[in-house]
Write an enzyme that holds these catalytic residues in place. Structure first.
Site, PDB file in Angstrom:
ATOM      1  N   GLN A 119      79.580   6.083   8.270  1.00  0.00           N
ATOM      2  CA  GLN A 119      79.515   7.322   9.035  1.00  0.00           C
ATOM      3  C   GLN A 119      78.679   8.369   8.329  1.00  0.00           C
ATOM      4  OE1 GLN A 119      83.540   9.653   8.364  1.00  0.00           O
ATOM      5  NE2 GLN A 119      83.981   7.454   8.611  1.00  0.00           N
ATOM      6  N   HIS A 148      77.726  12.910   8.824  1.00  0.00           N
ATOM      7  CA  HIS A 148      78.119  14.157   9.460  1.00  0.00           C
ATOM      8  C   HIS A 148      76.896  15.046   9.654  1.00  0.00           C
ATOM      9  CE1 HIS A 148      82.058  12.672   8.542  1.00  0.00           C
ATOM     10  NE2 HIS A 148      81.834  12.755   7.252  1.00  0.00           N
ATOM     11  N   GLU A 182      81.797  17.134   2.515  1.00  0.00           N
ATOM     12  CA  GLU A 182      83.079  16.704   1.969  1.00  0.00           C
ATOM     13  C   GLU A 182      82.942  16.289   0.508  1.00  0.00           C
ATOM     14  OE1 GLU A 182      83.474  12.124   3.518  1.00  0.00           O
ATOM     15  OE2 GLU A 182      83.732  13.703   5.028  1.00  0.00           O
ATOM     16  N   HIS A 201      77.710   6.967   4.613  1.00  0.00           N
ATOM     17  CA  HIS A 201      78.663   6.555   3.591  1.00  0.00           C
ATOM     18  C   HIS A 201      79.831   5.812   4.216  1.00  0.00           C
ATOM     19  CE1 HIS A 201      80.193  10.411   5.117  1.00  0.00           C
ATOM     20  NE2 HIS A 201      81.397   9.967   4.795  1.00  0.00           N
ATOM     21  N   ARG A 228      79.072   7.572  13.768  1.00  0.00           N
ATOM     22  CA  ARG A 228      79.370   6.282  13.138  1.00  0.00           C
ATOM     23  C   ARG A 228      78.168   5.360  13.182  1.00  0.00           C
ATOM     24  NH1 ARG A 228      83.980   8.102  15.589  1.00  0.00           N
ATOM     25  NH2 ARG A 228      85.771   8.280  14.187  1.00  0.00           N
TER      26      ARG A 228
END
EC number: 5.3.1.8
Length: 415
Positions: free
Chosen positions: A100, A102, A137, A267, A286
Protein backbone atom coordinates in the site's frame (compact mmCIF):
# COMPACT_ATOMS: atom_id res chain seq x y z
CA UNK A 1 -6.40 14.26 32.18
CA UNK A 2 -8.05 10.89 31.58
CA UNK A 3 -7.18 7.19 31.47
CA UNK A 4 -7.92 5.55 28.11
CA UNK A 5 -8.80 2.00 27.13
CA UNK A 6 -7.65 1.24 23.60
CA UNK A 7 -9.90 -0.31 20.96
CA UNK A 8 -8.81 -3.66 19.51
CA UNK A 9 -9.10 -4.07 15.74
CA UNK A 10 -9.49 -7.81 14.93
CA UNK A 11 -8.04 -7.98 11.40
CA UNK A 12 -7.21 -11.45 10.09
CA UNK A 13 -3.45 -10.78 9.88
CA UNK A 14 -3.19 -10.01 13.60
CA UNK A 15 -1.58 -11.88 16.49
CA UNK A 16 -3.39 -13.97 19.10
CA UNK A 17 -0.73 -13.27 21.74
CA UNK A 18 1.00 -9.87 21.47
CA UNK A 19 -1.86 -7.47 22.23
CA UNK A 20 -3.59 -9.88 24.61
CA UNK A 21 -0.37 -10.18 26.65
CA UNK A 22 0.08 -6.42 26.68
CA UNK A 23 -3.45 -5.93 28.06
CA UNK A 24 -3.17 -8.75 30.61
CA UNK A 25 -5.82 -10.85 28.87
CA UNK A 26 -5.90 -14.63 28.37
CA UNK A 27 -3.49 -15.95 25.74
CA UNK A 28 -4.17 -16.96 23.04
CA UNK A 29 -7.01 -14.58 22.31
CA UNK A 30 -10.18 -16.04 20.75
CA UNK A 31 -9.56 -14.10 17.52
CA UNK A 32 -6.56 -12.42 15.85
CA UNK A 33 -5.89 -8.97 17.35
CA UNK A 34 -4.10 -6.77 14.83
CA UNK A 35 -4.14 -3.25 16.28
CA UNK A 36 -4.85 -1.47 19.55
CA UNK A 37 -6.00 2.07 18.84
CA UNK A 38 -5.41 4.99 21.19
CA UNK A 39 -6.94 7.95 19.42
CA UNK A 40 -10.03 9.79 18.29
CA UNK A 41 -10.62 8.14 14.93
CA UNK A 42 -14.34 7.84 14.15
CA UNK A 43 -13.94 4.12 13.32
CA UNK A 44 -12.65 3.30 16.80
CA UNK A 45 -12.19 6.11 19.33
CA UNK A 46 -10.44 5.15 22.57
CA UNK A 47 -12.79 4.72 25.52
CA UNK A 48 -12.45 6.84 28.62
CA UNK A 49 -11.88 4.55 31.59
CA UNK A 50 -13.23 5.03 35.10
CA UNK A 51 -11.24 7.19 37.43
CA UNK A 52 -10.67 10.19 35.17
CA UNK A 53 -11.84 13.73 35.75
CA UNK A 54 -13.41 16.40 33.56
CA UNK A 55 -15.82 15.78 30.67
CA UNK A 56 -18.53 13.12 31.15
CA UNK A 57 -17.96 11.92 27.55
CA UNK A 58 -17.48 8.16 27.20
CA UNK A 59 -14.90 8.22 24.38
CA UNK A 60 -12.06 10.45 23.27
CA UNK A 61 -13.72 11.63 20.06
CA UNK A 62 -16.78 12.83 21.97
CA UNK A 63 -14.61 14.52 24.59
CA UNK A 64 -12.70 16.46 21.93
CA UNK A 65 -15.83 17.38 19.97
CA UNK A 66 -17.40 18.80 23.15
CA UNK A 67 -14.67 21.46 23.42
CA UNK A 68 -11.96 21.29 20.70
CA UNK A 69 -10.17 24.47 21.81
CA UNK A 70 -9.79 23.22 25.39
CA UNK A 71 -8.81 19.69 24.37
CA UNK A 72 -6.43 20.53 21.53
CA UNK A 73 -5.48 24.15 22.09
CA UNK A 74 -6.64 26.91 19.80
CA UNK A 75 -3.67 26.59 17.42
CA UNK A 76 -4.08 22.83 16.87
CA UNK A 77 -7.89 23.06 16.72
CA UNK A 78 -7.67 25.77 14.07
CA UNK A 79 -4.98 24.11 12.00
CA UNK A 80 -6.61 20.67 11.94
CA UNK A 81 -10.31 21.58 11.84
CA UNK A 82 -10.98 20.62 15.45
CA UNK A 83 -9.61 17.08 14.97
CA UNK A 84 -6.90 15.26 16.89
CA UNK A 85 -4.49 15.06 13.94
CA UNK A 86 -2.75 11.80 14.89
CA UNK A 87 -3.70 8.21 15.68
CA UNK A 88 -1.47 6.19 18.02
CA UNK A 89 -1.66 2.41 17.92
CA UNK A 90 0.07 -0.84 18.78
CA UNK A 91 0.34 -3.03 15.67
CA UNK A 92 0.87 -6.80 15.87
CA UNK A 93 1.34 -8.51 12.51
CA UNK A 94 1.37 -12.31 12.47
CA UNK A 95 0.94 -12.32 8.67
CA UNK A 96 1.86 -9.81 5.94
CA UNK A 97 -0.33 -6.77 5.34
CA UNK A 98 -1.21 -5.57 1.84
CA UNK A 99 1.17 -3.60 -0.35
CA UNK A 100 0.00 0.00 0.00
CA UNK A 101 0.83 3.67 -0.30
CA UNK A 102 -0.71 6.89 0.94
CA UNK A 103 -1.34 10.15 -0.93
CA UNK A 104 0.16 13.57 -0.36
CA UNK A 105 -2.00 16.36 1.09
CA UNK A 106 -2.67 17.78 -2.36
CA UNK A 107 -3.51 14.37 -3.83
CA UNK A 108 -5.81 13.56 -0.91
CA UNK A 109 -7.76 16.82 -1.21
CA UNK A 110 -8.12 16.51 -4.98
CA UNK A 111 -9.07 12.83 -4.86
CA UNK A 112 -11.60 13.34 -2.06
CA UNK A 113 -13.32 16.19 -3.91
CA UNK A 114 -13.28 14.23 -7.19
CA UNK A 115 -14.90 11.15 -5.67
CA UNK A 116 -17.47 13.30 -3.85
CA UNK A 117 -18.36 14.96 -7.14
CA UNK A 118 -18.75 11.51 -8.71
CA UNK A 119 -21.35 10.65 -6.05
CA UNK A 120 -19.36 7.89 -4.32
CA UNK A 121 -20.47 7.24 -0.77
CA UNK A 122 -17.77 7.27 1.92
CA UNK A 123 -18.22 3.54 2.52
CA UNK A 124 -18.15 2.53 -1.16
CA UNK A 125 -15.84 -0.47 -1.61
CA UNK A 126 -14.16 1.05 -4.67
CA UNK A 127 -13.57 4.44 -3.07
CA UNK A 128 -9.92 5.48 -2.63
CA UNK A 129 -10.21 8.74 -0.66
CA UNK A 130 -12.35 8.71 2.48
CA UNK A 131 -11.12 12.08 3.77
CA UNK A 132 -9.05 15.03 2.49
CA UNK A 133 -5.97 14.29 4.60
CA UNK A 134 -2.58 12.76 3.89
CA UNK A 135 -1.24 9.87 5.96
CA UNK A 136 2.46 9.88 6.82
CA UNK A 137 3.29 7.21 9.37
CA UNK A 138 6.06 6.09 11.72
CA UNK A 139 6.50 2.58 13.10
CA UNK A 140 8.86 1.84 16.03
CA UNK A 141 9.62 -1.83 16.61
CA UNK A 142 8.80 -3.51 19.91
CA UNK A 143 10.03 -6.89 18.64
CA UNK A 144 12.03 -7.78 15.56
CA UNK A 145 9.91 -6.23 12.82
CA UNK A 146 10.05 -7.09 9.12
CA UNK A 147 8.77 -4.89 6.31
CA UNK A 148 9.01 -4.01 2.65
CA UNK A 149 9.47 -0.28 2.14
CA UNK A 150 10.44 1.95 -0.77
CA UNK A 151 11.79 1.03 -4.19
CA UNK A 152 15.27 -0.49 -3.99
CA UNK A 153 18.16 0.88 -6.05
CA UNK A 154 17.71 -0.64 -9.55
CA UNK A 155 21.26 -2.02 -9.64
CA UNK A 156 20.50 -4.14 -6.56
CA UNK A 157 17.18 -5.31 -8.00
CA UNK A 158 18.91 -6.28 -11.24
CA UNK A 159 21.37 -8.36 -9.19
CA UNK A 160 18.45 -10.00 -7.36
CA UNK A 161 16.64 -10.90 -10.60
CA UNK A 162 19.87 -12.29 -12.05
CA UNK A 163 20.37 -14.38 -8.91
CA UNK A 164 17.01 -16.06 -9.61
CA UNK A 165 18.18 -17.16 -13.09
CA UNK A 166 14.63 -17.57 -14.45
CA UNK A 167 14.42 -17.40 -18.24
CA UNK A 168 10.81 -16.24 -18.05
CA UNK A 169 11.99 -13.15 -16.13
CA UNK A 170 14.53 -12.13 -18.78
CA UNK A 171 12.23 -9.69 -20.63
CA UNK A 172 11.43 -7.91 -17.36
CA UNK A 173 15.07 -7.93 -16.27
CA UNK A 174 15.97 -6.38 -19.61
CA UNK A 175 13.33 -3.71 -19.12
CA UNK A 176 14.95 -2.51 -15.89
CA UNK A 177 18.55 -3.06 -17.02
CA UNK A 178 17.87 -0.89 -20.06
CA UNK A 179 16.50 1.93 -17.89
CA UNK A 180 17.88 1.56 -14.35
CA UNK A 181 16.10 4.53 -12.80
CA UNK A 182 12.71 5.67 -11.48
CA UNK A 183 11.19 5.50 -14.98
CA UNK A 184 12.37 1.93 -15.41
CA UNK A 185 10.92 0.98 -12.04
CA UNK A 186 7.60 2.58 -13.00
CA UNK A 187 7.51 0.70 -16.30
CA UNK A 188 8.34 -2.66 -14.73
CA UNK A 189 5.98 -2.22 -11.78
CA UNK A 190 3.14 -1.19 -14.10
CA UNK A 191 3.81 -4.16 -16.38
CA UNK A 192 3.77 -6.64 -13.52
CA UNK A 193 0.69 -5.16 -11.88
CA UNK A 194 -1.30 -5.40 -15.13
CA UNK A 195 -0.23 -8.88 -16.27
CA UNK A 196 -3.14 -11.23 -17.10
CA UNK A 197 -3.79 -13.77 -14.37
CA UNK A 198 -2.87 -16.61 -16.70
CA UNK A 199 0.53 -15.09 -17.38
CA UNK A 200 1.21 -14.69 -13.66
CA UNK A 201 0.08 -18.29 -13.06
CA UNK A 202 2.66 -19.51 -15.60
CA UNK A 203 5.40 -17.21 -14.30
CA UNK A 204 5.18 -17.84 -10.57
CA UNK A 205 6.12 -21.57 -10.34
CA UNK A 206 9.58 -21.16 -11.94
CA UNK A 207 10.20 -17.98 -9.95
CA UNK A 208 9.36 -19.68 -6.65
CA UNK A 209 11.39 -22.76 -7.59
CA UNK A 210 14.34 -20.50 -8.32
CA UNK A 211 13.99 -18.88 -4.90
CA UNK A 212 14.18 -22.31 -3.27
CA UNK A 213 17.28 -23.12 -5.32
CA UNK A 214 18.93 -19.83 -4.34
CA UNK A 215 18.35 -20.53 -0.65
CA UNK A 216 19.77 -24.03 -1.00
CA UNK A 217 22.95 -22.59 -2.56
CA UNK A 218 23.17 -19.98 0.21
CA UNK A 219 25.61 -17.77 -1.66
CA UNK A 220 23.52 -15.07 -3.28
CA UNK A 221 23.21 -12.51 -0.49
CA UNK A 222 19.46 -12.22 -0.97
CA UNK A 223 18.23 -14.86 1.51
CA UNK A 224 15.75 -12.56 3.27
CA UNK A 225 14.28 -11.47 -0.07
CA UNK A 226 13.97 -15.07 -1.26
CA UNK A 227 12.23 -16.19 1.93
CA UNK A 228 9.80 -13.28 1.67
CA UNK A 229 9.11 -14.14 -1.97
CA UNK A 230 8.29 -17.74 -1.01
CA UNK A 231 6.11 -16.70 1.92
CA UNK A 232 4.12 -14.24 -0.16
CA UNK A 233 3.87 -16.66 -3.06
CA UNK A 234 2.35 -19.31 -0.81
CA UNK A 235 -0.12 -16.90 0.78
CA UNK A 236 -1.09 -15.00 -2.38
CA UNK A 237 -0.78 -17.31 -5.40
CA UNK A 238 -1.16 -15.47 -8.72
CA UNK A 239 -1.15 -12.07 -7.01
CA UNK A 240 0.99 -9.53 -8.96
CA UNK A 241 2.01 -8.02 -5.63
CA UNK A 242 4.29 -11.04 -5.11
CA UNK A 243 6.34 -9.97 -8.13
CA UNK A 244 6.16 -6.33 -7.09
CA UNK A 245 7.72 -7.24 -3.74
CA UNK A 246 10.96 -8.00 -5.61
CA UNK A 247 11.36 -4.27 -6.34
CA UNK A 248 11.21 -3.10 -2.71
CA UNK A 249 13.72 -2.82 0.11
CA UNK A 250 13.53 -5.71 2.58
CA UNK A 251 13.83 -4.15 6.04
CA UNK A 252 14.36 -5.70 9.47
CA UNK A 253 14.03 -3.43 12.51
CA UNK A 254 15.40 -4.32 15.92
CA UNK A 255 13.42 -3.22 19.00
CA UNK A 256 13.60 0.56 19.34
CA UNK A 257 14.39 1.19 15.66
CA UNK A 258 11.94 3.15 13.54
CA UNK A 259 10.77 3.47 9.95
CA UNK A 260 9.16 6.65 8.60
CA UNK A 261 6.94 6.38 5.51
CA UNK A 262 6.00 9.56 3.68
CA UNK A 263 3.52 10.05 0.84
CA UNK A 264 3.97 7.78 -2.18
CA UNK A 265 6.11 5.16 -0.42
CA UNK A 266 4.99 1.66 -1.41
CA UNK A 267 5.29 -0.60 1.62
CA UNK A 268 3.99 -3.67 3.43
CA UNK A 269 4.49 -4.74 7.03
CA UNK A 270 5.36 -8.43 7.11
CA UNK A 271 5.72 -9.57 10.71
CA UNK A 272 6.30 -8.23 14.20
CA UNK A 273 4.95 -5.90 16.86
CA UNK A 274 5.46 -2.16 16.95
CA UNK A 275 4.08 1.19 18.03
CA UNK A 276 2.72 3.16 15.11
CA UNK A 277 1.69 6.79 14.89
CA UNK A 278 0.13 8.28 11.78
CA UNK A 279 -1.88 11.19 10.55
CA UNK A 280 -5.54 10.61 11.36
CA UNK A 281 -6.66 9.48 7.89
CA UNK A 282 -8.22 6.50 6.12
CA UNK A 283 -6.65 7.06 2.70
CA UNK A 284 -4.97 3.90 1.38
CA UNK A 285 -4.08 2.97 -2.20
CA UNK A 286 -3.40 -0.77 -2.40
CA UNK A 287 -0.96 -2.44 -4.77
CA UNK A 288 -1.37 -6.15 -4.12
CA UNK A 289 -1.28 -8.95 -1.53
CA UNK A 290 -4.97 -8.38 -0.85
CA UNK A 291 -8.42 -9.33 -2.16
CA UNK A 292 -9.51 -5.70 -1.67
CA UNK A 293 -10.03 -3.08 -4.37
CA UNK A 294 -6.91 -2.05 -6.33
CA UNK A 295 -7.19 1.05 -8.52
CA UNK A 296 -4.05 0.75 -10.65
CA UNK A 297 -4.26 4.15 -12.44
CA UNK A 298 -4.82 5.99 -9.14
CA UNK A 299 -2.07 4.03 -7.42
CA UNK A 300 0.37 4.98 -10.19
CA UNK A 301 -0.55 8.65 -9.75
CA UNK A 302 0.29 8.44 -6.04
CA UNK A 303 3.45 6.31 -6.04
CA UNK A 304 6.93 7.77 -5.79
CA UNK A 305 9.26 5.54 -7.82
CA UNK A 306 12.42 7.35 -6.77
CA UNK A 307 14.83 4.69 -5.44
CA UNK A 308 15.49 5.07 -1.73
CA UNK A 309 18.04 3.56 0.63
CA UNK A 310 16.83 2.01 3.87
CA UNK A 311 18.99 4.45 5.82
CA UNK A 312 16.94 7.32 4.39
CA UNK A 313 13.73 5.81 5.80
CA UNK A 314 15.08 5.59 9.35
CA UNK A 315 14.26 8.66 11.47
CA UNK A 316 16.96 10.46 13.41
CA UNK A 317 16.72 10.05 17.18
CA UNK A 318 17.30 12.77 19.75
CA UNK A 319 17.82 11.60 23.32
CA UNK A 320 16.91 13.92 26.19
CA UNK A 321 17.31 12.16 29.53
CA UNK A 322 14.87 9.27 29.65
CA UNK A 323 13.15 10.31 26.40
CA UNK A 324 14.12 9.11 22.90
CA UNK A 325 12.46 11.35 20.31
CA UNK A 326 11.96 10.05 16.76
CA UNK A 327 12.36 13.05 14.46
CA UNK A 328 10.21 13.23 11.31
CA UNK A 329 8.86 16.08 9.14
CA UNK A 330 5.23 15.15 9.83
CA UNK A 331 3.28 18.19 11.15
CA UNK A 332 0.61 16.00 12.76
CA UNK A 333 2.69 14.05 15.26
CA UNK A 334 5.87 13.59 17.21
CA UNK A 335 6.59 10.26 18.87
CA UNK A 336 9.01 9.44 21.67
CA UNK A 337 9.85 6.48 23.88
CA UNK A 338 10.31 7.01 27.62
CA UNK A 339 11.83 4.45 29.99
CA UNK A 340 11.76 5.06 33.74
CA UNK A 341 13.49 3.13 36.51
CA UNK A 342 11.28 2.89 39.56
CA UNK A 343 14.25 1.88 41.70
CA UNK A 344 16.25 4.97 40.73
CA UNK A 345 19.38 2.82 40.47
CA UNK A 346 20.08 2.74 36.70
CA UNK A 347 18.12 5.70 35.34
CA UNK A 348 15.66 8.48 36.11
CA UNK A 349 12.48 7.48 37.93
CA UNK A 350 10.42 10.45 36.75
CA UNK A 351 10.08 13.00 33.97
CA UNK A 352 8.14 16.27 33.72
CA UNK A 353 6.13 17.50 30.72
CA UNK A 354 5.16 21.09 30.06
CA UNK A 355 4.66 21.16 26.29
CA UNK A 356 1.28 22.63 25.23
CA UNK A 357 -1.24 20.84 23.06
CA UNK A 358 -2.81 17.36 23.25
CA UNK A 359 -0.77 14.31 24.25
CA UNK A 360 -1.33 10.56 24.59
CA UNK A 361 0.94 8.42 26.76
CA UNK A 362 0.58 4.69 25.97
CA UNK A 363 2.06 2.38 28.63
CA UNK A 364 3.72 -0.75 27.25
CA UNK A 365 5.55 -2.02 30.33
CA UNK A 366 4.96 -1.56 34.05
CA UNK A 367 2.78 1.19 35.50
CA UNK A 368 3.15 4.96 35.58
CA UNK A 369 1.74 7.59 37.92
CA UNK A 370 0.90 10.99 36.46
CA UNK A 371 0.71 13.85 38.93
CA UNK A 372 -0.55 17.22 37.72
CA UNK A 373 0.62 20.41 39.41
CA UNK A 374 -1.85 21.06 42.22
CA UNK A 375 -3.97 17.97 41.45
CA UNK A 376 -4.54 14.33 42.33
CA UNK A 377 -2.45 11.68 40.51
CA UNK A 378 -3.75 8.96 38.23
CA UNK A 379 -2.21 5.51 37.68
CA UNK A 380 -1.95 4.05 34.19
CA UNK A 381 -1.03 0.35 33.94
CA UNK A 382 0.44 -1.56 31.04
CA UNK A 383 -1.97 -1.76 28.09
CA UNK A 384 -3.75 1.52 28.84
CA UNK A 385 -2.98 5.15 28.00
CA UNK A 386 -3.36 8.65 29.41
CA UNK A 387 -4.95 11.59 27.60
CA UNK A 388 -3.56 15.02 28.40
CA UNK A 389 -5.39 18.05 27.02
CA UNK A 390 -3.96 21.44 26.20
CA UNK A 391 -5.86 22.85 29.20
CA UNK A 392 -4.35 20.39 31.68
CA UNK A 393 -1.60 21.67 33.99
CA UNK A 394 2.03 20.57 33.75
CA UNK A 395 2.59 17.03 34.97
CA UNK A 396 5.27 14.85 36.51
CA UNK A 397 5.27 11.22 35.34
CA UNK A 398 7.01 8.67 37.53
CA UNK A 399 7.46 4.91 37.41
CA UNK A 400 5.03 3.13 39.71
CA UNK A 401 6.82 -0.18 39.17
CA UNK A 402 10.43 -1.31 39.01
CA UNK A 403 10.51 -0.41 35.32
CA UNK A 404 8.02 1.47 33.18
CA UNK A 405 8.04 2.15 29.44
CA UNK A 406 5.59 4.36 27.62
CA UNK A 407 5.32 6.05 24.23
CA UNK A 408 4.39 9.70 24.06
CA UNK A 409 2.56 11.12 21.03
CA UNK A 410 1.89 14.84 20.65
CA UNK A 411 1.43 17.57 18.05
CA UNK A 412 4.76 19.31 17.44
CA UNK A 413 4.96 23.05 17.98
CA UNK A 414 5.23 25.12 14.80
CA UNK A 415 6.19 28.74 14.33
Amino acid sequence: MRVLDGVVRPYAWGSRTAIASLRGKPVPSPHPEAELWFGAHAAGPARIADGGSGSPATDLLAAIDADPARALGTATASRFDGRLPFLLKVLAAEEPLSLQAHPSSEQAREGFERENAAGLTLDALHRNYRDPWHKPELIVALSEFDALAGFREPADTIALLRELQVAELDPYLGMLAGQPDANGLRALFTTWLTLPEGTIARLMPPVLAAAVSSLEKGAGGFDAEMRTLLELGEMYPNDPGVLASLLLNRVRLSPGEGLYLSAGNLHAYLNGTGVEVMANSDNVLRGGLTPKHIDVPELLRVLDFTPVAVADLVPRIRTVGAERVYLTPAPEFRLSRVELDGTGMTGPSSISFDMPGPQILAVLSGTIEIRPVGGAPIRVPCGQAAWLTDADPDVVVRADSARAVFFRALVPITD
